[in-house]
Design an enzyme around this catalytic site. Structure first.
Site, PDB file in Angstrom:
ATOM      1  CG  ASP A  39      -2.168   0.860   0.968  1.00  0.00           C
ATOM      2  OD1 ASP A  39      -2.114   1.730   0.070  1.00  0.00           O
ATOM      3  OD2 ASP A  39      -3.172   0.706   1.676  1.00  0.00           O
TER       4      ASP A  39
HETATM    5  C1  BGC Z   1      -5.115   3.183   0.088  1.00  0.00           C
HETATM    6  C2  BGC Z   1      -5.148   2.243  -1.098  1.00  0.00           C
HETATM    7  C3  BGC Z   1      -4.989   3.031  -2.379  1.00  0.00           C
HETATM    8  C4  BGC Z   1      -3.685   3.810  -2.317  1.00  0.00           C
HETATM    9  C5  BGC Z   1      -3.391   4.617  -3.566  1.00  0.00           C
HETATM   10  C6  BGC Z   1      -3.902   4.107   0.060  1.00  0.00           C
HETATM   11  O1  BGC Z   1      -4.033   5.097   1.011  1.00  0.00           O
HETATM   12  O2  BGC Z   1      -5.128   2.443   1.287  1.00  0.00           O
HETATM   13  O3  BGC Z   1      -6.360   1.528  -1.095  1.00  0.00           O
HETATM   14  O4  BGC Z   1      -5.033   2.175  -3.473  1.00  0.00           O
HETATM   15  O5  BGC Z   1      -3.751   4.706  -1.220  1.00  0.00           O
HETATM   16  O6  BGC Z   1      -4.296   5.657  -3.713  1.00  0.00           O
END
Ligand code: BGC
Length: 718
Positions: free
Chosen positions: A258
């Site tokens: 993530d």
């Molecule tokens: C989220 C993800 C997301 C990523 C990119 C993170 O804060 O948990 O689900 O895909 O950001 O935007």
């Protein structure tokens, strides 16, 4: 003749499989030869982001960059390469698809597949190779800010939907990125909390949808979660990534972190992370960049490990951007709008219709009051986290105008003020829960003077947001005061709640006769809602999670494990998540899992199994007859639960093992079969470290919600 067809099929299938094996073997040879040509620096260049939503290729060898984008609600608007600001494109408007819990409420894997196809086609039109979707963490805790993105509290429903949305996305040669692996069930402290989860609960509750999406959906990528699981960050968790995902489940694809969810170089590299993603540079300083090069040179990470990661990424690239016959994609087409409409119209849940006020009889309704901020609000954007620059979004008011405007006068009153921003401090948001008397008075005056009042309340994308959990189950913005005031002057008040997670509807359930649950339901939300109100669509949605009567009833609160002590959240309820908890502990929910009404009535009869005793390698074939007893076309979601009354370990009172959505004409009867493998009755035995189907008696329970079982059959397992 039958025999000839069977032989032909067998030949065809084996021929197909071996052709596939051959092409996979050829791909492996090709990948190995590319890897051999790469320098260590080039390899490591592929293992971390080179911008916000991409990672580098090797231009010298014709290997393109990998591009990705959020996310569950549709392909996110284009942002700048190195920061989160809009790129100000004019060609990045997309279809806004219903949110995760709305898809789950359809209880229809075909809808999940349609969702995936739209995402895949629009991703291609935007030249994205990986879509950071679907997200399907288990809805463990009703306040979780991302419940609206996720599907369900039940691992089986979750799995069936996850498989199909992955298949839909990947049918377009775009990789799905299933997230967030694993046990990321609260937003508060999400990037520091250590979740303590028993192996049994992981295997029975938190893993099944990921396993199914990998093994049956063939998901190409997995996103590791922010949190720690049993002491180790998910992005460097050997058990999670190496042992379970890659080795046990045979995952061939890529694990990406993530955003900014990587914490160390050596641990992440050795324990299964393939690509480090994040937000801000300098990218070459990230854990899987220069520090990884140094770690390889120092012998802390082997070059074989690096080659494995690079090979996985190349495998992904050859299934996406470099795939043969790669589709060009398309964006905001009428077909996509139709899919958004179909999903939305199957997701709406009729919670109460005591007076049979719905569907509205157009001849009797000449003056309609549409009340509430949510009637004019759009939900494609808001709060933290991914949104969509929707090409259009039909609001409830617009939908009602288009469907009733010819036969009735429609007037609007705002009713309440939604003064709440996810980015505000609590102090700045203070008072958001207070009613606005002036707006209530206006709404009351309008309602008094109307044949029917449609009250659109609930939450919005600021109130439910990534990055924070709600503080209570109460309806926000003083909505209850508005509901009481309007209902007291207009006996034909319809409550429409738009939200993505459970709320406390106790007072509404007691005092109001007509309640409809809608969601953040995409570009066609207002049209689908109006069609349900009018009866063009017969509601068939069912709740994908329990609405508890009070927060205190829910496992995380009753066991005092939320948000955790000292950043440790001990999931003490084990496998008793969702209805498994409420049913086993005999706690009456406000609305049960699987619940939802229709404008027609169905009956279930003649529930029988093909045998009464089964061996462990057999499949149970359960048959029943379903009849549409009413006057309108409609669909019932028939749910098959199983209980194991005598077991060497505590088991949930019942567990969902199969379901089917069945569409029937008025008066129609159909015989339907559902199959359950006997091995699916197993529990995960922590002593044996294996699934265990104990011999003995099991009860199959057939119903239309977890709390409305109308037929049962006992079977035994030898
Ligand atoms: C989220 C993800 C997301 C990523 C990119 C993170 O804060 O948990 O689900 O895909 O950001 O935007």
């Amino acid at each position: 003749m039958k025999y000839t067809i069977a032989c032909f099929m067998a030949f065809f299938v084996t021929g197909g499989v071996s052709a596939q094996n051959k092409s996979q073997a050829a791909l492996k040879v090709k990948i190995n030869s590319i890897v051999r040509k790469m320098t260590l620096e080039e390899k490591i260049g592929m293992l971390h982001g080179n911008a916000l939503f991409s990672s580098a290729g090797v231009p010298r060898l014709g290997i393109p960059e990998l591009t990705c984008d959020d996310g569950p609600l549709g392909v996110r608007e284009e942002i700048k390469r190195f920061d989160w600001a809009s790129a100000n494109w004019t060609t990045d408007s997309a279809t806004f698809l219903p949110n995760g819990s709305a898809i789950a409420a359809t209880w229809n894997p075909i809808m999940a597949n349609k969702y995936g196809v739209v995402i895949g086609e629009e991703a291609n039109a935007r030249k994205k190779n990986i879509m950071l979707a679907p997200a399907f963490n288990i809805c463990r805790m009703p306040l979780c800010g991302r419940t609206y993105e996720y599907y369900s509290e039940d691992p089986y429903l979750n799995s069936q939907l996850a498989i199909q949305s992955v298949k839909g996305i990947q049918s377009q040669h775009v990789a799905a990125c299933i997230k967030h692996f694993a046990a990321n069930n609260q937003e508060l402290d999400r990037d520091s909390v250590n979740t303590i989860v028993s192996e049994r609960a992981l295997r029975e509750i938190y893993f099944p949808a990921f396993k199914a999406a990998v093994q049956e959906g063939n998901a190409y990528t997995v996103m590791s979660a922010y949190n720690k699981l049993n002491g180790y960050w998910c992005s460097e968790n050997d058990f999670l990534l190496n042992k379970v995902l890659k080795s046990e489940w045979g995952f061939k694809g890529v694990v990406m972190s993530d955003w900014a969810g990587t914490h160390h170089t050596v641990a992440a590299a050795n324990n299964g992370l393939d690509i480090e993603m994040g937000s801000s540079g300098p990218y070459d300083q990230w854990y899987l960049a220069k520090p990884l090069l140094a770690a390889v040179k120092a012998g802390q990470v082997s070059e074989k490990t690096i080659d494995d990661k690079v090979s996985r990424i190349l495998w992904l690239i050859y299934h996406t951007s470099l795939s043969t016959n790669h589709p060009k994609g398309s964006i905001v087409t009428p077909e996509h709008a139709k899919s958004a409409y179909d999903i939305a119209s199957e997701s709406i849940v009729l919670l109460k219709n005591d007076k049979h006020l719905l569907p509205l009889k157009t001849s009797a309704v000449k003056k309609i009051a549409v009340i509430g901020d949510n009637a004019v609000r759009t939900f494609a954007l808001g709060g933290y986290g991914a949104g969509v620059k929707a090409k259009y979004e039909v609001t409830a008011l617009e939908g009602i105008r288009s469907r009733f405007g010819k036969t009735a006068t429609i007037r609007f009153a705002q009713g309440y003020r939604a003064n709440y921003l996810a980015s505000n401090t609590d102090e700045q948001n203070r008072g958001y829960d207070k009613p606005d008397q002036k707006l209530i008075d206006e709404a009351v005056a309008l309602a008094k003077n109307s044949d029917v009042a449609i009250l659109c309340i609930g939450s919005n994308r600021e109130y439910e947001s990534e990055g924070h959990d709600r503080k209570s189950l109460e309806l926000p913005f003083g909505e209850q005061a508005l509901v009481n005031a309007v209902s007291s002057v207009n006996p034909n008040t319809i409550i429409v709640v738009m939200a993505g997670a459970p709320y406390d509807l106790g007072e509404i359930k007691r005092s109001n006769h007509t309640v409809v649950w809608s969601w953040f339901n995409g570009s066609e939300a207002g049209t689908a809602l109006a069609d349900v109100l009018k009866g063009t669509i017969n509601p068939s949605g069912k709740l994908p999670f329990t609405f508890p009567a009070s927060l205190q009833d829910s496992p995380a609160f009753s066991l005092n494990t939320y948000p955790g002590k000292g950043l440790t959240a001990d999931y003490k309820e084990g496998v008793l998540v969702g209805y498994r908890w409420y049913d086993t502990k005999n706690i009456a929910p406000q609305f049960p899992f699987g619940y939802g009404l229709s404008y027609t009535d169905f009956s279930l009869n003649k529930f029988l199994t093909d045998k009464s005793g089964y061996k462990k390698d057999e499949t149970i074939r359960a048959r029943f007859k379903i009849t549409n007893k009413g006057n309108s076309y409609g669909a019932e979601v028939v749910q098959l639960y199983v209980s194991d009354p005598v077991c060497s370990v505590l088991r949930p009172e019942k567990e969902l093992k199969a379901f089917k959505k069945i569409f029937l004409k008025p008066g129609e009867t159909r015989t339907v079969e559902m199959q359950v493998k006997v091995t699916d009755l197993a529990f995960y035995d922590e002593m044996k470290k294996a699934w265990n189907t104990e011999a003995g008696e099991y009860i199959l329970e057939l119903g239309n919600s977890s709390r409305n079982i109308s037929r049962t059959v006992k079977i035994s397992v030898k």
